[in-house]
Design an enzyme around this catalytic site. Structure first.
Site, PDB file in Angstrom:
ATOM      1  N   LYS B 200      -0.121  67.094   3.715  1.00  0.00           N
ATOM      2  CA  LYS B 200      -0.016  65.640   3.531  1.00  0.00           C
ATOM      3  C   LYS B 200       0.631  65.010   4.759  1.00  0.00           C
ATOM      4  O   LYS B 200       1.728  65.403   5.157  1.00  0.00           O
ATOM      5  CB  LYS B 200       0.816  65.281   2.306  1.00  0.00           C
ATOM      6  CG  LYS B 200       0.821  63.767   2.036  1.00  0.00           C
ATOM      7  CD  LYS B 200       1.799  63.363   0.953  1.00  0.00           C
ATOM      8  CE  LYS B 200       3.177  63.045   1.491  1.00  0.00           C
ATOM      9  NZ  LYS B 200       3.245  61.833   2.343  1.00  0.00           N
ATOM     10  N   GLY B 252      11.323  66.626   7.046  1.00  0.00           N
ATOM     11  CA  GLY B 252      11.680  65.263   6.692  1.00  0.00           C
ATOM     12  C   GLY B 252      13.178  65.148   6.500  1.00  0.00           C
ATOM     13  O   GLY B 252      13.941  65.930   7.059  1.00  0.00           O
ATOM     14  N   SER B 253      13.581  64.201   5.681  1.00  0.00           N
ATOM     15  CA  SER B 253      15.010  63.944   5.544  1.00  0.00           C
ATOM     16  C   SER B 253      15.691  65.016   4.698  1.00  0.00           C
ATOM     17  O   SER B 253      15.061  65.678   3.872  1.00  0.00           O
ATOM     18  CB  SER B 253      15.228  62.581   4.888  1.00  0.00           C
ATOM     19  OG  SER B 253      14.837  62.641   3.531  1.00  0.00           O
ATOM     20  N   THR B 254      16.999  65.179   4.916  1.00  0.00           N
ATOM     21  CA  THR B 254      17.783  66.116   4.114  1.00  0.00           C
ATOM     22  C   THR B 254      17.771  65.701   2.649  1.00  0.00           C
ATOM     23  O   THR B 254      17.687  66.545   1.750  1.00  0.00           O
ATOM     24  CB  THR B 254      19.220  66.177   4.661  1.00  0.00           C
ATOM     25  OG1 THR B 254      19.177  66.813   5.945  1.00  0.00           O
ATOM     26  CG2 THR B 254      20.128  66.989   3.749  1.00  0.00           C
ATOM     27  N   GLY B 257      14.554  66.812   1.237  1.00  0.00           N
ATOM     28  CA  GLY B 257      14.550  68.281   1.271  1.00  0.00           C
ATOM     29  C   GLY B 257      15.331  68.875   0.107  1.00  0.00           C
ATOM     30  O   GLY B 257      14.921  69.865  -0.503  1.00  0.00           O
ATOM     31  N   GLU B 274      12.717  71.738   7.076  1.00  0.00           N
ATOM     32  CA  GLU B 274      13.207  71.342   8.409  1.00  0.00           C
ATOM     33  C   GLU B 274      13.686  69.912   8.230  1.00  0.00           C
ATOM     34  O   GLU B 274      12.893  68.997   8.086  1.00  0.00           O
ATOM     35  CB  GLU B 274      12.074  71.466   9.417  1.00  0.00           C
ATOM     36  CG  GLU B 274      12.579  71.636  10.838  1.00  0.00           C
ATOM     37  CD  GLU B 274      12.843  70.310  11.492  1.00  0.00           C
ATOM     38  OE1 GLU B 274      13.987  69.802  11.321  1.00  0.00           O
ATOM     39  OE2 GLU B 274      11.958  69.767  12.133  1.00  0.00           O
ATOM     40  N   CYS B 308      14.586  64.336  14.728  1.00  0.00           N
ATOM     41  CA  CYS B 308      15.599  64.949  13.862  1.00  0.00           C
ATOM     42  C   CYS B 308      16.671  65.656  14.687  1.00  0.00           C
ATOM     43  O   CYS B 308      17.819  65.741  14.277  1.00  0.00           O
ATOM     44  CB  CYS B 308      14.947  65.913  12.885  1.00  0.00           C
ATOM     45  SG  CYS B 308      13.779  67.021  13.668  1.00  0.00           S
ATOM     46  N   GLU B 405      22.469  60.257   9.772  1.00  0.00           N
ATOM     47  CA  GLU B 405      21.305  60.289  10.640  1.00  0.00           C
ATOM     48  C   GLU B 405      20.649  58.913  10.619  1.00  0.00           C
ATOM     49  O   GLU B 405      20.167  58.461   9.587  1.00  0.00           O
ATOM     50  CB  GLU B 405      20.320  61.351  10.162  1.00  0.00           C
ATOM     51  CG  GLU B 405      19.133  61.458  11.091  1.00  0.00           C
ATOM     52  CD  GLU B 405      18.158  62.552  10.682  1.00  0.00           C
ATOM     53  OE1 GLU B 405      17.852  62.665   9.490  1.00  0.00           O
ATOM     54  OE2 GLU B 405      17.707  63.292  11.580  1.00  0.00           O
TER      55      GLU B 405
END
Lengths: 287, 495
Positions: B200, B252-254, B257, B274, B308, B405
């Site tokens: 995706k 993507g973002s923590t 995740g 990641e 990132c 971030e």
């Protein structure tokens, strides 16, 4: 003449290089298969978990910075000391109803497994490192570093060999550990702490707790300063809970459920790698 | 302490923009083939979405619609996963490693043939400067396919003592900051290791992934081996939770995740994450300061700071702190902010309106918390989403601008006295993706580098990437590595 009265041993937990009781003062009774009471064992609390993690974190920097050679020597030393106390551990396993021959095999396999991982301490880094031929003018290499503090739920069904099989790869790799020992057979782990204590293992590198999984799994898996969790009981509900909690701080989670802990197929460096982080460093090349 | 003015003088003032203007040098998009509407790529065919919904992909540099893109929902994901499963069972999964490798090589070559078209589209859809999409993103995309192609028939050498085998169907979710490059990081190792893919793309940057699908179709890859869908978070949820997915790979973002790791609990799916970062770029007094300044600029302003592993925290040793700051202030004056297709552009458009609002909120918060802000005086276009290069001083460890971030061109500057303090500050976030060290002393690089808890350490350089070089985070920056030999392991089960 009166028969000599045996001196019974008080089984304690082991954290930060000290033998301690649970701060809660609680205990539970360990029995053999026939229901015979063998001893009282410390029943660790949530606070004991927190204290142990703090201790493990404190010990981590020094342990991770030890040379691989030194860690290997210490692992080998654990094997040496255990060899000298074979009889005690055989006896402790037999107390739980394990047959003489099987108990002996298990103790010997435990010693051999320690020797096996001792040897890996200064080799897994070579096997899992790489110099990466990048296209730009840089020297670039990757190497494993320990993940940090690892919470280990030692297998319930294999109190000595299972314990060492999960602990050795974790500490060989420079991590420190908070270990929840077998609940059904807690005595060999408590005695194994004495072996660790007399084997030059720095205090805090291995912290052994005894207690109930239903009480402690949650706190181990939720703890924000635990970097990884190793669970081998194969209970799927527990696995689900552990991973859900692990997501709070992106813990690495390793599940494993071997049928036979004596199998040599369990011996490989990939279990060490499970608790390593690969660091890649770039240096420019030039005048 | 030198006076402010003396420092200005010492730092020099080579700001050419004060002297002359750059002539526009736009890359022409006239040979780019862009469809009005993009359908889902499932089982080797472009397929309309079951529920018939489309969303717009917008050029963030002018807010104009580029194309309509299909939104995949559960029935589409079911179809895509089924196609991937069939390909795994019947075609791709039966191929020898050597034949797999040849397909991947073919894709790499076709990407190189159409590199310029891809670069232009990447800049149009995502807002990144053409200089970067042309010189970094797209060449790296081809390089990743090339690198992993060669692994396909050599996997036994990647896992000594073990027999590797693929997982099966990999569900992959990628972010909007490097749309093509992230697709390559995901697809190339998955294919090399014999897995099939449902990928995706990100909601704001779906177009180049479908252009990649065109290449995959042209390459003759067995239908269903790679399926590409588009949509927002809900589409991603369908992939993560699909029972026939064997492995999830997410970048993507923590925050997301963690949700993914949680929702995979109780399944047997493998996963790699990641996630975010808040890298410290540490500049010691003995560093080559001008080089360091270039590295700091590259570290935080590369790709508008939508990186990132961006060096979003500058830790500079006290003795050179003022000098570095003034040089940095001068240097960002020279950065050209504007049209991503212009070859002179250094900083392109912020990827989306939502991201610009997020960045601006952090800037406001930074000011509220007492930070001292400086922005370059660059002119920005009236349409589109823009953020000038931004520096923050007088910030401390607890400030949100230091901890969070931001994913934008905003640099938080702190100082330190000793290497130990630098390491402590560098490690004092939940992240651990990357870090930078600037010093002329080799032993210091190794010592500090060892103590930085991060997956990538750049010494006297920053933001370098290569297919042979593993990438990934410690702590809350993720699990697993992508790239290099180590990047194969998350796609392999070992016996």
């Amino acid at each position: 003449m009166a028969k000599r009265l045996d001196v019974l041993k008080t089984y304690k937990m082991y954290t930060g290089g000290k033998f301690i009781r649970s701060e809660s003062g609680r205990y539970f009774v360990t029995e053999n298969k026939q229901g015979k009471e063998l001893a009282n064992v410390c029943r660790a609390s949530r606070k004991d978990v927190r204290d142990a993690v703090k201790t493990a974190r404190g010990a981590w920097g020094d342990w991770a910075a030890r040379s691989p050679f030194n860690r290997g020597q210490i692992l080998y030393r654990i094997a040496e000391v255990l060899e000298g106390r074979k009889e005690q551990f055989r006896h402790e396993l037999m107390q739980y109803g394990i047959q003489h021959k099987k108990a002996e095999t298990e103790v010997e396999a435990t010693i051999d497994r320690l020797v096996y991982y001792a040897g890996w301490s200064d080799k897994y880094g070579q096997v899992f490192s790489s110099v990466n031929p990048v296209a730009s003018s840089h020297f670039n290499f990757s190497m494993p570093e320990p993940t940090g503090v690892v919470a280990i739920v030692a297998p319930d069904d294999s109190p000595l060999l299972g314990l060492v099989s999960v602990l050795a790869p974790v500490i060989t790799g420079g991590n420190t550990a908070v270990v929840l020992s077998s609940e059904t057979y807690p005595l060999p782990a408590a005695s194994f702490a004495e072996v660790l204590h007399s084997s030059d293992v720095p205090g805090g590198v291995v912290n052994l707790l005894t207690g109930y999984r239903t009480e402690l799994l949650e706190h181990l898996s939720r703890h924000m300063d635990v970097n990884a969790m190793y669970y081998t009981d194969g209970d799927e509900d527990a696995q689900k809970m552990i991973q859900e909690h692990a997501s709070l701080n992106v813990k690495r989670v390793v599940f494993d459920h071997p049928k036979d802990w004596t199998s040599e197929n369990l011996e490989h460096p990939y279990t060490i790698l499970d608790f390593q982080e690969i660091k890649t460093t770039w240096h420019p090349v030039g005048y | 302490m030198l006076e402010e003015k003396q420092l200005e003088k010492r730092a020099g003032n080579l700001i050419f923009r004060n002297v002359w203007d750059y002539d526009p040098a736009p890359e022409k998009p006239d040979h780019v083939r862009l469809k009005e509407k993009y359908d889902l790529f499932i089982n080797g065919e472009f397929t309309p979405p079951e529920e018939g919904r489309y969303f717009e992909s917008v050029n963030p540099a002018n807010e104009q619609k580029l194309a309509e893109v299909a939104e995949a929902t559960k029935p589409d994901i079911d179809k895509a996963v089924e196609a991937a499963r069939n390909a795994y069972n019947r075609t791709w999964g039966k191929l020898s490693g050597r034949e797999r490798g040849k397909y991947i090589y073919r894709i790499a070559r076709m990407l190189q043939e159409r590199a310029r078209e891809f670069a232009i589209l990447e800049s149009m859809d995502g807002g990144k400067p053409i200089r970067e999409s042309r010189d970094a993103d797209i060449p790296l995309v081809a390089a990743y396919f090339f690198y992993y192609a060669g692994w396909a028939d050599k996997l036994q050498y990647a896992t000594p003592g073990m027999q590797p085998r693929p997982y099966g169907v990999a569900g992959q979710i990628i972010p909007w900051n490097f749309p093509m490059l992230m697709a390559a990081w995901k697809i190339a190792p998955a294919l090399a290791t014999g897995n099939t893919v449902v990928l995706k793309s990100a909601e704001t940057t779906p177009i180049t992934a479908y252009k990649l699908a065109e290449i995959i179709q042209d390459s003759g890859l067995p239908p269903g081996t790679v399926n590409i869908v588009s949509g927002a978070g809900e589409t991603g949820v369908e992939i993560v939770n699909h029972p026939d997915i064997d492995k999830v790979a997410f970048t993507g973002s923590t925050e997301v995740g963690k949700l993914i790791q949680k929702s995979l609990a109780g399944t047997r799916k493998g996963y790699t994450l990641e996630l975010g970062g808040k890298a410290a770029n540490i500049v010691f007094e003995d560093a080559a300061i001008d080089q360091a300044v270039e590295g700091i600029v590259n570290g935080i302003f590369f790709n508008q700071g939508h990186v990132c592993c961006a060096g979003s925290r500058l830790l500079v040793q006290e003795g050179v702190a003022d000098m570095v700051y003034h040089k940095l202030k001068d240097r960002i004056e020279t950065l050209v902010v504007g049209d991503p297709l212009d070859k002179n552009t250094d900083i392109g458009a912020i990827n989306s309106k939502a991201q610009l609002e997020r960045i601006n909120k952090f800037i406001e918060k930074g000011l509220e918390e007492g930070g001292e802000m400086h922005q370059s005086s660059a002119n920005v276009p009236s349409n589109g989403y823009w953020c000038k290069p931004t520096l923050f001083r007088n910030v401390s460890q607890s400030h949100s601008i230091v901890q969070s971030e931001i994913f934008g061109p905003v640099l938080a500057i702190q100082t330190f006295r000793t290497p130990k303090e630098a390491v402590e500050k560098a490690n004092n976030t939940p992240y651990g993706l990357s870090g930078g060290i600037w010093t002329d002393k080799g032993s210091k690089i190794f010592q500090v580098g060892q103590h930085i808890r991060a997956g990538v350490v750049w010494a006297n350089t920053f933001n370098k990437f290569d297919p042979t070089s593993p990438f990934g985070g410690y702590k809350e920056s993720g699990i697993g590595r992508e790239g290099g030999l180590h990047g194969l392991l998350p796609y392999l089960k070992l016996n």
